[in-house]
Write a protein that holds these residues in place. Structure first.
Motif, PDB file in Angstrom:
ATOM      1  N   ARG A  72     -22.566 -35.460 -10.685  1.00  0.00           N
ATOM      2  CA  ARG A  72     -23.016 -37.175 -10.536  1.00  0.00           C
ATOM      3  C   ARG A  72     -21.826 -38.037 -11.527  1.00  0.00           C
ATOM      4  O   ARG A  72     -22.246 -39.235 -12.113  1.00  0.00           O
ATOM      5  N   SER A  73     -21.943 -37.611 -12.893  1.00  0.00           N
ATOM      6  CA  SER A  73     -21.831 -37.697 -14.564  1.00  0.00           C
ATOM      7  C   SER A  73     -20.263 -37.513 -14.870  1.00  0.00           C
ATOM      8  O   SER A  73     -19.851 -37.007 -14.502  1.00  0.00           O
ATOM      9  N   SER A  98     -23.259 -42.784 -15.073  1.00  0.00           N
ATOM     10  CA  SER A  98     -23.545 -42.159 -13.784  1.00  0.00           C
ATOM     11  C   SER A  98     -21.486 -43.079 -13.406  1.00  0.00           C
ATOM     12  O   SER A  98     -21.363 -43.853 -14.384  1.00  0.00           O
ATOM     13  N   ARG A  99     -20.947 -42.007 -12.430  1.00  0.00           N
ATOM     14  CA  ARG A  99     -20.150 -42.199 -12.389  1.00  0.00           C
ATOM     15  C   ARG A  99     -19.463 -43.031 -11.768  1.00  0.00           C
ATOM     16  O   ARG A  99     -19.134 -44.305 -11.414  1.00  0.00           O
ATOM     17  N   THR A 100     -20.623 -44.094 -11.231  1.00  0.00           N
ATOM     18  CA  THR A 100     -20.653 -45.335  -9.740  1.00  0.00           C
ATOM     19  C   THR A 100     -21.001 -46.384 -10.652  1.00  0.00           C
ATOM     20  O   THR A 100     -19.752 -47.445 -10.442  1.00  0.00           O
ATOM     21  N   THR A 143     -27.927 -41.755 -17.582  1.00  0.00           N
ATOM     22  CA  THR A 143     -28.622 -41.040 -16.677  1.00  0.00           C
ATOM     23  C   THR A 143     -29.604 -40.241 -17.286  1.00  0.00           C
ATOM     24  O   THR A 143     -30.968 -39.901 -16.565  1.00  0.00           O
ATOM     25  N   ASP A 186     -12.389 -37.429 -10.992  1.00  0.00           N
ATOM     26  CA  ASP A 186     -12.370 -36.913  -9.598  1.00  0.00           C
ATOM     27  C   ASP A 186     -11.054 -37.520  -8.388  1.00  0.00           C
ATOM     28  O   ASP A 186     -10.865 -38.265  -9.092  1.00  0.00           O
TER      29      ASP A 186
END
Length: 378
Positions: free
Chosen positions: A320-321, A335-337, A342, A277
């Motif tokens: 978001r994944s 989670s991309r964070t 998730t 991303d």
């Protein structure tokens, strides 16, 4: 350095080139036990909305999402374009032979290569033409600008007219001693055709095959041909004109495709491609760790060992994944964070070997039994 104890090799002679097929395994009884999965997460609501069947499906075949459709081909030679919203086939044909590479598609033309080294191209499922190639092909043809580009195992890149199969040009590079029986890098950024050769990305003129720039991502090292193998593998993380790629069992790096300049490269031990991303690049290492590298400088943002020693597909960034499939047919959303789970989805229990794709808001995965599954947020 390549870890011989954790890989299985099969070599066949191909016009003077040894083709290397690699599958993850461990020698003897020392195979690490896959990490036990955490309870099924429910942070994201995702449900299966359709399923379809298309015969067995194994690497190096790939799914190709274009607009609202997904092109898919089975190992046995079934080729179809499926509407991502419903799972219904817009068209379906029998190529007539087992396949070694595909699918390449621009939504109008769809291209595959048979195990008998024959390039076959359909226009909306009709009017096929066939051309005999000089070498085996494991990379899906690239269809763009009414041309079909084919990267072969002998390091040749050939352009054909998508309408009639006329050869337009051919660029032959020096053949390596070993090449992977795995899809490589073949893509385009603007008016530049980009192909992976050994540890390098080449930017080329799609009209004549002339090289515009040459960017080294990995340098062959080691004492034998296997250790020196640094082929680029399919699965490119693209942000604007920046492409981030993986060199087999060697490293990852990002290249400015406009200038042909390497932005950064880092050592990494994996054999599958990347996705990304605006902030991070994601990949799966050979031991099942999922890693996020910073887009700006390649420093590690996070690592997740929650799927360690599971056999995973290359990742897909979706919402978001980060999405990966595994050897038991499960689809994991992380989670991309920070890489935490998730959601987890089920298919038919057979391995998910190829990279999941997304089309028209639908997550599409294919299993080795030929199951095609569509998932959407609730």
């Amino acid at each position: 350095m390549f870890n011989m104890s954790f890989s299985r090799f099969l070599c066949v002679v191909l016009t003077g080139v040894c083709v290397l097929a690699v599958t993850a395994c461990a020698s003897g009884s020392t195979a690490p036990k896959p990490v036990a999965l955490e309870p099924t997460p429910t942070l994201l609501g995702v449900r299966q909305v359709w399923s379809a069947q298309l015969g067995s499906f194994n690497l190096p075949l790939q799914l190709k999402a274009t607009g609202k459709t997904v092109a898919v081909a089975s190992t046995t030679g079934q080729l179809a374009v499926i509407h991502a919203d419903s799972g219904k086939a817009l068209w379906r044909v029998d190529v007539g032979a087992p396949l070694s590479a595909g699918v390449g598609s621009d939504g109008r033309f769809a291209a595959v290569v048979t195990r008998e080294n024959e390039l076959v191209v359909f226009e909306q499922g009709l009017h096929p033409w066939r051309v005999r190639l000089n070498s085996q092909v494991f990379t899906a043809p690239l269809v763009a600008g009414e041309r079909v580009f084919v990267l072969a195992a002998d390091n040749s890149l050939t352009a054909f007219d998508a309408k009639n199969g006329q050869e337009l040009w051919r660029n032959q590079r020096t053949s390596a001693a070993l090449v992977l029986r795995q899809a490589g890098v073949l893509t385009a950024v603007g008016n530049t055709l980009i192909a992976g050769y050994s540890g390098r990305l080449l930017g080329m003129n799609p009209l004549n095959g002339n090289v515009i720039w040459d960017a080294p991502v990995a340098t062959p090292r080691g004492t034998n041909d296997i250790e020196r193998l640094v082929d680029m593998v399919a699965g490119v993380a693209r942000q604007s004109v920046v492409l981030c790629v993986r060199a087999f069992q060697s490293g990852v790096g990002c290249v400015d495709a406009q200038r042909g300049q390497l932005n950064w490269k880092k050592s990494a031990n994996g054999s599958l491609g990347l996705d990304g991303d605006a902030h991070q690049v994601y990949g799966v290492e050979s031991d099942g760790q999922v890693v996020a590298w910073r887009q700006t400088d390649g420093e590690v943002a996070w690592k997740s060992d929650r799927l360690r020693y599971h056999q995973l597909s290359a990742p897909l960034v979706l919402g978001r994944s980060v999405v990966v499939g595994d050897e038991s047919g499960l689809v994991h959303l992380l989670s991309r964070t920070d890489g935490t789970f998730t959601a987890r989805l089920t298919t038919d229990g057979s391995p998910i070997l190829t990279t999941p794709v997304a089309a028209d808001g639908t997550l599409v995965v294919a299993t080795s039994k030929g199951g095609i599954f569509g998932f959407r947020p609730e």
